[in-house]
Design an enzyme around this catalytic site. Sequence first.
Site, PDB file in Angstrom:
ATOM      1  N   ASP A  74      -6.805   4.297  -4.426  1.00 44.38           N
ATOM      2  CA  ASP A  74      -7.536   3.987  -3.292  1.00 44.38           C
ATOM      3  C   ASP A  74      -8.138   5.233  -3.056  1.00 44.38           C
ATOM      4  O   ASP A  74      -8.596   6.207  -4.001  1.00 44.38           O
ATOM      5  CB  ASP A  74      -6.687   3.577  -2.213  1.00 44.38           C
ATOM      6  CG  ASP A  74      -7.376   3.123  -1.079  1.00 44.38           C
ATOM      7  OD1 ASP A  74      -7.568   1.986  -1.182  1.00 44.38           O
ATOM      8  OD2 ASP A  74      -7.441   3.958   0.087  1.00 44.38           O
TER       9      ASP A  74
ATOM     10  N   LYS B  48       0.829  -1.175  -0.105  1.00 42.13           N
ATOM     11  CA  LYS B  48      -0.042   0.228   0.077  1.00 42.13           C
ATOM     12  C   LYS B  48       0.960   1.297  -0.026  1.00 42.13           C
ATOM     13  O   LYS B  48       2.200   1.139   0.518  1.00 42.13           O
ATOM     14  CB  LYS B  48      -0.814   0.078   1.199  1.00 42.13           C
ATOM     15  CG  LYS B  48      -2.131   0.692   1.208  1.00 42.13           C
ATOM     16  CD  LYS B  48      -3.190  -0.212   0.262  1.00 42.13           C
ATOM     17  CE  LYS B  48      -4.559   0.674   0.023  1.00 42.13           C
ATOM     18  NZ  LYS B  48      -5.532  -0.236  -0.359  1.00 42.13           N
TER      19      LYS B  48
HETATM   20  O1  2IT Z   1      -8.081  -1.624  -1.284  1.00 42.40           O
HETATM   21  C1  2IT Z   1      -7.773  -2.093  -2.290  1.00 42.40           C
HETATM   22  O2  2IT Z   1      -8.071  -3.518  -2.548  1.00 42.40           O
HETATM   23  C2  2IT Z   1      -7.747  -1.171  -3.495  1.00 42.40           C
HETATM   24  N1  2IT Z   1      -7.355  -0.051  -3.075  1.00 42.40           N
HETATM   25  C3  2IT Z   1      -7.357  -1.661  -4.866  1.00 42.40           C
HETATM   26  C4  2IT Z   1      -5.939  -2.005  -4.682  1.00 42.40           C
HETATM   27  C5  2IT Z   1      -5.505  -2.373  -6.241  1.00 42.40           C
HETATM   28  O3  2IT Z   1      -4.245  -2.970  -6.431  1.00 42.40           O
HETATM   29  O4  2IT Z   1      -6.263  -2.572  -7.276  1.00 42.40           O
END
Ligand code: 2IT
Length: 446
Positions: free
Chosen positions: A164, A124
Amino acid sequence: MKTAELLARLSARHPGETEYLQAVGEVMHSVEHIYDEHPEFEALAIAERLVEPDRVYTFKVPWVDDKGRVQVNTGYRVQFNNAIGPYKGGLRFHASVNLSILKFLGFEQIFKNALTTLPLGGAKGGSDFSPKGKSDGEIMRFCQAFMTELWRYIGPETDVPAGDIGVGSREIGYLYGMYRKLAHENTGVLTGKGMTYGGSLIRPEATGFGAVYFTERMLADGGDTLEGKRIAVSGFGNVAWGVALKATELGAKVITLSGPDGYVSVPEGLSREMIDYMPELRATNNDVIAPFADAFPSEASFMAGRKPWEVACDIAMPCATQNELDGVDAALLVENGMRYAAEVSNMGCTPEAIEVFAQHRIPYGPGKAVNAGGVATSGLEMSQNAMKLNWTAAEVDARLREIMGAIHASCVEYGTGADGFINYMNGANIAGFMKVARSMVEQGVL
Ligand code: 2IT
């Protein structure tokens, strides 16, 4: 597993990182029994290795605002675990972003990604930059400045960020443009891309659609369907939009939306016109829901400073942010007849809320299972990029449905108790954990 000791050591080492410690505590409590059945886990310190991120990048992001003033934000990328595939997870741009929040999100992402059945590790990132009230030019310059640092740490086979909160297709476009310029290559290094440069159909809808597909199966476990159900939704961003679109199509009524300023109540359920208005309101960059009630004065009313969990509903679907539904909210929902809780935001429910659901035997779907359709479809975008072709919307949607079915089946397999009650949270945590732990065992101490 000595869970209490592990958590005590972790909180001494990372004092004040409350969201991170909360996320670790939930998963570890779910898996402790299974863990003890596998002596190799203890011998190889799987838990101790899993709770610490592989590495954390922190960097300065200086940029110039429209008034010519120099602004400085902090950027992060938390690469948590890549035992089963390249690091994968979104970028969050929000004033509240800090290391604790990104570590909790990165930790959750490991298990969520493992549940998708695809080879994706957990990560993240993001920044404390707030897009609220910023011009398009400011957002572009910030994204470009952010990527001048981030690009060294990512790559299509190593770490693939996405969106996100605060990072949608516009931001992904600016980020991708700068990556392409710096790296001199066109690759699937980000997901959630626009359709003109390698994006996947259905990715914008995927988190919300997947959440509704999962919820449909939770209801089916209880011999029920979505037809005529009243759903309380929080938030009004991309995820809430996808939920509203699919749930309404399947015959349910979405009776609330919310923002940081309060919520709107729509007793007859959102119309297609209202659902189409959601992205428009989001695009104003003001992060308030009040104008929604001004746009539809005869159908919607605005409740300033309140949460949607006070309305009577059949299903609660938090779609905004972490810890947005607490124990008091949960008790009120149950009192007013709510029968299913499907968490769409990451860690949207507090431990106290989850406890209330358990006490009343309310089926509760945890975010890492319910919202996994988003990252799963990011995985499908990566596959299409690697093959240099595009699937049709119907093909992506069919794969998304199949994946949500597999995630639900894992939750049922690992979460069904002796009395037949399905604890989807334990099921999701155990299924995700087992896949990652086994892969770590097979690959040695790293
Ligand atoms: O919380 C999540 O799974 C996302 N924000 C998407 C992450 C992604 O790599 O598509």
